[in-house]
Enzyme design. Structure first.
Site, short mmCIF file in Angstrom:
data_model
loop_
_atom_site.label_atom_id
_atom_site.label_comp_id
_atom_site.label_asym_id
_atom_site.label_seq_id
_atom_site.Cartn_x
_atom_site.Cartn_y
_atom_site.Cartn_z
N HIS A 91 17.86 -29.03 13.61
CA HIS A 91 18.20 -29.69 12.34
C HIS A 91 17.76 -28.85 11.13
CE1 HIS A 91 13.98 -30.60 11.67
NE2 HIS A 91 13.91 -30.91 12.95
N GLU A 193 12.88 -35.46 19.68
CA GLU A 193 11.76 -34.51 19.55
C GLU A 193 10.57 -34.96 20.41
OE1 GLU A 193 10.84 -31.74 19.42
OE2 GLU A 193 10.48 -30.98 17.41
#
Ligand SMILES: *[C@@H]1O[C@H](CO)[C@@H](O)[C@H](O)[C@H]1NC(C)=O
Ligand SMILES: *[C@@H]1O[C@H](CO)[C@@H](O)[C@H](O)[C@H]1NC(C)=O
Ligand SMILES: *[C@@H]1O[C@H](CO)[C@@H](O)[C@H](O)[C@H]1NC(C)=O
Ligand SMILES: *[C@@H]1O[C@H](CO)[C@@H](O)[C@H](O)[C@H]1NC(C)=O
Ligand SMILES: *[C@@H]1O[C@H](CO)[C@@H](O)[C@H](O)[C@H]1NC(C)=O
Ligand SMILES: *[C@@H]1O[C@H](CO)[C@@H](O)[C@H](O)[C@H]1NC(C)=O
Ligand SMILES: *[C@@H]1O[C@H](CO)[C@@H](O)[C@H](O)[C@H]1NC(C)=O
Length: 365
Positions: A91, A193
Site C-alpha cells: 500500500h 498485515e
C-alpha cells in the site's frame, strides 16, 4: 483454462477460506523462476532498485516475450507443476507510516498501542496520506504507460481488508481494469498485515468495506468482525511465512488466472516472499514487484491450515514494553482511554462509478 493437475488438486483439496483448523502436512513446493525480474536476482540492490523502471523486467525481455514465455511454461508443464505471476503491491503511505517515522523506535513498542496523539490518527485501520494516494495514482500512470508495450494485465485482484490497501488498489487500477464486467477485486483476510499488537493492524468490520467498495467481493467465510486481533500478542516472522504459504496454496488451488494482483502490506509481503522462495526484498510504500512463482505439487497435497483464532500459539509472541533505554513522551490518559475502539468515520464516502476504461482484460484466461 484449468489444467488437469489443477482440476485434480481442486477435487482433492478442502475449501480454503478463513484460516483456522489444525495444521496439516503439505507437499507443494514453491520457487521463483529466475531470469525474468531484476528483483528476483541476488545481485540487485533493493536500496537502489526502482520499480518504476519497467517493474524490474529483465532488460533483455519485452513484455510480449515475457507473456509468451509464461504461457509456454504453463503449456509445457509436467503434471502437478504450474506457474503464476504475482504482481505484489505494498500500500501507499498511510498515517501509521508517518507516525512511525515521526516517533522512531518508540512507535512499535508504545505509540502503536494508541490510536492517536491528538495530532495524527494511525489506528485502527489508518487512511492513506495525500502522498500515499499520489503514489497509487502515479502507479496507475505507470501501468497505463506499459499497456502499449503489451504488459500482461492482471486478471484477478486481491486486496487486504485494510483501507490503505483497498484504496491503493482502487487508485491504481480504477480506470484500467475495475469497470463493471471486467475484474472485481476480492477482499482476502489471509493477506492482512502482521496479526495483533498495534492499532494500525486492527481492521474494521465487513459492513464498512461493503459501504466503501459496494461492488467488490469477499472470499468465502470472511469474518464480519476482526476476530484475529489481540492487543496482547503479535505474529512472528515464522507466522508470516506460514500464512504466506497458506496464501500461495489458496491462490494456486482456487485461482484460474495466471496473472494476479495482490495489494497488501510490507510485513505479510516478507512472509509471502519467504514462502515463495523469493530472496529477501524490502518494499518501499507503494512499490509493486512482479514475481514468477513455480509450484510443484504432489497429488496427495493437503492444504496448510493454521489456527490463529485470536489466541497466542507457536506463531505469536507476547507484546513487550519498550526497553528502559528508550525515552519517549507518555501520552495523556485521555488519549489512552480511546485505545482499541473503532471510532473512525465510516460515513460520507463517495459512491463512485467507473466512467472510462483505458483497456481491460477478461476476468479469466
Ligand atoms: C536477463 O536475461 C539474460 C538472458 O537470458 C540472462 O543472462 C540474465 O541473467 C537475466 N538477468 C536477470 C537479472 O535475471
Ligand atoms: C541468494 O542469496 C541467498 C542468501 O544469501 C542464498 O541462500 C541463495 O542461494 C542465493 N541464490 C542464488 C540463486 O544465488
Ligand atoms: C512517478 O512515476 C514516475 C514514472 O513511473 C517515476 O519516475 C517517479 O519517480 C514517480 N514519482 C513518485 C513520487 O513516486
Ligand atoms: C504533527 O504531525 C506532523 C507529521 O504528520 C509533524 O510534522 C508535526 O510536528 C506534529 N505536530 C505535533 C505538535 O506533534
Ligand atoms: C477510487 O478511485 C477513483 C479514481 O481515482 C476515485 O475517484 C474514487 O474516489 C476512489 N474511491 C475511493 C473509495 O477512494
Ligand atoms: C461484531 O462486533 C460488534 C461489536 O463488538 C458486536 O455487537 C456484533 O455482534 C459483532 N457481530 C458479529 C457478526 O459477530
Ligand atoms: C506470554 O505471557 C504469558 C503470561 O505472562 C506466558 O505464560 C507466556 O509464556 C508468554 N509467551 C511467550 C511466547 O513468551
Amino acid at each position: 483454462m484449468v489444467s488437469l493437475s489443477t482440476a485434480l488438486l481442486l477435487a482433492l483439496s478442502t475449501t480454503v477460506s478463513a484460516f483456522k483448523a489444525g495444521a496439516s502436512g503439505h507437499s507443494a513446493k514453491y520457487s521463483i523462476v529466475p531470469g525474468f525480474f531484476k528483483q528476483s536476482d541476488n545481485s540487485t540492490d533493493a536500496k537502489t532498485f526502482d520499480y518504476h523502471d519497467n517493474l524490474g523486467l529483465n532488460d533483455s525481455l519485452t513484455w510480449t516475450e515475457f507473456k509468451q514465455q509464461i504461457d509456454d511454461l504453463n503449456a509445457n508443464a509436467e503434471l502437478g507443476v504450474s506457474y503464476k505471476v504475482l504482481y505484489y503491491a505494498r500500500h501507499g503511505e498511510g498515517w501509521h507510516n508517518v507516525a512511525s517515522d515521526f516517533y522512531g523506535d518508540a512507535f512499535g513498542c508504545y505509540y502503536t498501542n494508541f490510536e492517536t496523539d491528538g495530532n495524527m490518527t494511525w489506528g485502527p485501520d489508518p487512511y492513506l496520506t495525500e502522498k500515499g494516494i499520489e503514489q497509487a495514482k502515479n502507479n496507475s500512470a505507470l501501468i497505463k504507460s506499459l499497456i502499449k508495450d503489451d504488459f500482461p494485465l492482471p486478471q484477478a485482484f486481491y486486496s487486504s481488508p485494510f483501507t490503505r490497501c483497498a484504496d491503493t488498489l482502487n487508485y491504481t487500477w480504477y480506470d484500467i481494469a475495475l469497470a463493471p464486467g471486467y475484474a472485481t477485486p476480492v477482499f482476502k483476510e489471509v493477506i492482512r498485515e502482521v496479526l495483533g499488537g498495534g492499532t494500525p493492524d486492527l481492521r474494521r468490520d465487513r459492513a464498512y468495506l461493503e459501504e466503501r467498495y459496494p461492488s467488490w467481493d469477499f472470499e468465502a467465510n470472511f469474518p464480519f468482525n476482526d476476530t484475529l486481533y489481540s492487543p496482547d500478542w503479535r505474529e512472528t516472522s515464522a507466522g508470516l511465512e506460514w500464512r504466506g504459504r497458506f496464501f500461495l496454496d489458496d491462490m494456486f488451488e482456487t485461482e484460474e488466472s495466471t496473472f494476479i494482483s495482490a495489494t497488501s502490506h510490507g510485513g505479510i509481503g516478507t512472509g509471502i516472499m519467504a514462502a515463495a522462495g523469493h530472496r529477501e526484498f524490502s518494499l518501499v510504500t507503494g512499490a509493486i514487484i512482479p514475481m514468477v512463482i513455480k509450484r510443484e505439487a504432489k497429488l496427495d497435497f493437503t492444504p496448510v491450515q493454521i489456527d490463529l483464532e485470536g489466541t497466542p500459539g507457536p506463531y505469536s509472541a507476547n507484546v513487550t514494553a519498550c526497553p528502559a533505554s528508550l525515552s519517549y513522551t507518555t501520552l495523556p490518559a485521555s488519549l489512552a482511554s480511546t485505545v482499541y475502539t473503532l471510532g473512525a468515520d465510516t460515513t460520507g464516502l463517495p459512491v463512485v462509478t467507473v466512467t472510462s476504461v483505458v483497456t481491460a482484460s477478461p476476468t479469466s484466461a
